[in-house]
Design an enzyme around this catalytic site. Structure first.
Site, PDB file in Angstrom:
ATOM      1  N   PHE A  34      13.299   4.771  10.703  1.00  0.00           N
ATOM      2  CA  PHE A  34      11.998   4.174  10.377  1.00  0.00           C
ATOM      3  C   PHE A  34      10.988   5.226  10.085  1.00  0.00           C
ATOM      4  O   PHE A  34      10.676   6.097  10.876  1.00  0.00           O
ATOM      5  CB  PHE A  34      11.571   3.340  11.355  1.00  0.00           C
ATOM      6  CG  PHE A  34      10.011   2.545  11.056  1.00  0.00           C
ATOM      7  CD1 PHE A  34      10.038   1.507  10.236  1.00  0.00           C
ATOM      8  CD2 PHE A  34       8.828   3.168  11.303  1.00  0.00           C
ATOM      9  CE1 PHE A  34       9.190   0.824   9.644  1.00  0.00           C
ATOM     10  CE2 PHE A  34       7.619   2.453  11.070  1.00  0.00           C
ATOM     11  CZ  PHE A  34       7.679   1.371  10.191  1.00  0.00           C
TER      12      PHE A  34
ATOM     13  N   GLU B 196       7.864   2.021  -6.231  1.00  0.00           N
ATOM     14  CA  GLU B 196       8.002   1.364  -4.951  1.00  0.00           C
ATOM     15  C   GLU B 196       8.194   2.726  -3.975  1.00  0.00           C
ATOM     16  O   GLU B 196       8.680   3.934  -4.451  1.00  0.00           O
ATOM     17  CB  GLU B 196       9.376   0.820  -4.692  1.00  0.00           C
ATOM     18  CG  GLU B 196       9.245  -0.655  -4.794  1.00  0.00           C
ATOM     19  CD  GLU B 196       8.578  -1.324  -3.346  1.00  0.00           C
ATOM     20  OE1 GLU B 196       8.022  -0.482  -2.514  1.00  0.00           O
ATOM     21  OE2 GLU B 196       8.293  -2.559  -3.504  1.00  0.00           O
ATOM     22  N   ASP B 197       7.691   2.410  -2.853  1.00  0.00           N
ATOM     23  CA  ASP B 197       7.775   3.494  -1.677  1.00  0.00           C
ATOM     24  C   ASP B 197       9.077   3.555  -1.119  1.00  0.00           C
ATOM     25  O   ASP B 197      10.039   4.617  -1.005  1.00  0.00           O
ATOM     26  CB  ASP B 197       6.749   3.163  -0.711  1.00  0.00           C
ATOM     27  CG  ASP B 197       6.786   1.913  -0.094  1.00  0.00           C
ATOM     28  OD1 ASP B 197       7.587   1.069  -0.656  1.00  0.00           O
ATOM     29  OD2 ASP B 197       6.045   1.659   0.868  1.00  0.00           O
TER      30      ASP B 197
ATOM     31  N   LYS C 285       0.881  -1.257   0.042  1.00  0.00           N
ATOM     32  CA  LYS C 285      -0.173   0.009   0.087  1.00  0.00           C
ATOM     33  C   LYS C 285       0.835   0.988  -0.060  1.00  0.00           C
ATOM     34  O   LYS C 285       0.464   2.314  -0.440  1.00  0.00           O
ATOM     35  CB  LYS C 285      -1.135  -0.082   1.445  1.00  0.00           C
ATOM     36  CG  LYS C 285      -1.817  -1.022   1.447  1.00  0.00           C
ATOM     37  CD  LYS C 285      -2.403  -1.107   2.849  1.00  0.00           C
ATOM     38  CE  LYS C 285      -3.349  -2.414   2.904  1.00  0.00           C
ATOM     39  NZ  LYS C 285      -3.967  -2.243   4.316  1.00  0.00           N
TER      40      LYS C 285
ATOM     41  N   ASP D 284      14.581  -0.834   1.474  1.00  0.00           N
ATOM     42  CA  ASP D 284      15.313  -1.094   2.752  1.00  0.00           C
ATOM     43  C   ASP D 284      16.270  -2.111   2.884  1.00  0.00           C
ATOM     44  O   ASP D 284      17.493  -2.163   2.179  1.00  0.00           O
ATOM     45  CB  ASP D 284      14.407  -1.210   3.721  1.00  0.00           C
ATOM     46  CG  ASP D 284      14.906  -1.353   5.192  1.00  0.00           C
ATOM     47  OD1 ASP D 284      16.204  -1.340   5.217  1.00  0.00           O
ATOM     48  OD2 ASP D 284      14.276  -1.412   6.442  1.00  0.00           O
TER      49      ASP D 284
END
Ligand code: 5GP
Length: 176
Positions: A154, A102-103, A46, A106
């Site tokens: 984060f 993509e967001d 999402k 990582d």
């Protein structure tokens, strides 16, 4: 679980993100200008939903929209390591030009998984753009159209969650 609003810091503003979407849109338009077929734009749900929506408006090329959802996080800030497919593209992708949106990259596990899965469908090409790239020197993923490199925070907001919440923050933030 909630985040203490007093501890929430802005890492990237909406203006910075929109400017980046514009810049990346230009680069992507330029890259595909000699390809006459449409781009298959894939939004990795999402978290990428807002970046996807900002970016595609800045790409001047025929395209179709597609959505995939895989999960690698069980909640909170801890990665489960295991990736599961929740929903996938139904169309035949053979000989198509896939642009994966993509967001965040990582560890790179999610992207590696997505690219391997798409390769099985024999597309003509797969290109990757990501709004955020963490640990840039560790994951070994080549992001064709990179957004922002960030430190190992984060982050939440602009689609990114903490326990499914905070996706609607109009900026990228982190907790100190
Ligand atoms: P990777 O597989 O590259 O380690 O992580 C990719 C996925 O993990 C992202 O699509 C995102 O869902 C989640 N993720 C990684 N880092 C963060 C972060 O800083 N914040 C949030 N909210 N999700 C993250």
């Amino acid at each position: 679980m909630d985040i203490d609003p007093k501890k929430l810091k802005v890492l990237l503003t909406e203006e910075q993100i929109l400017a980046k979407a514009k810049e990346l849109g230009k680069q992507i338009t330029e890259y595909y200008k000699n390809i006459k077929e449409e781009i298959v734009a894939v939004c990795a749900l999402k978290g990428s939903v807002h970046f996807f929506s900002d970016l595609v408006k800045n790409i001047d090329h025929d395209m179709t929209y597609h959505f995939v959802r895989v999960s690698s996080y069980h909640g909170g800030t801890e990665s489960s390591g295991k990736i599961t497919v929740n929903s996938w593209v139904k169309e035949n992708l053979e000989n198509k030009h896939i642009l994966l949106i993509e967001d965040i990259v990582d560890t790179g596990n999610t992207i590696r998984f997505l690219i391997d899965e798409f390769k099985k469908q024999k597309p003509a090409s797969i290109k990757l753009t990501s709004l955020l790239i963490k640990n840039a020197h560790d994951h070994g993923i080549h992001v064709d159209f990179p957004g922002f490199e960030i430190d190992n925070y984060f982050v939440i907001g602009y689609g990114l969650d903490y326990d499914e919440k905070y996706r609607n923050l109009p900026f990228i933030g982190y907790v100190e």
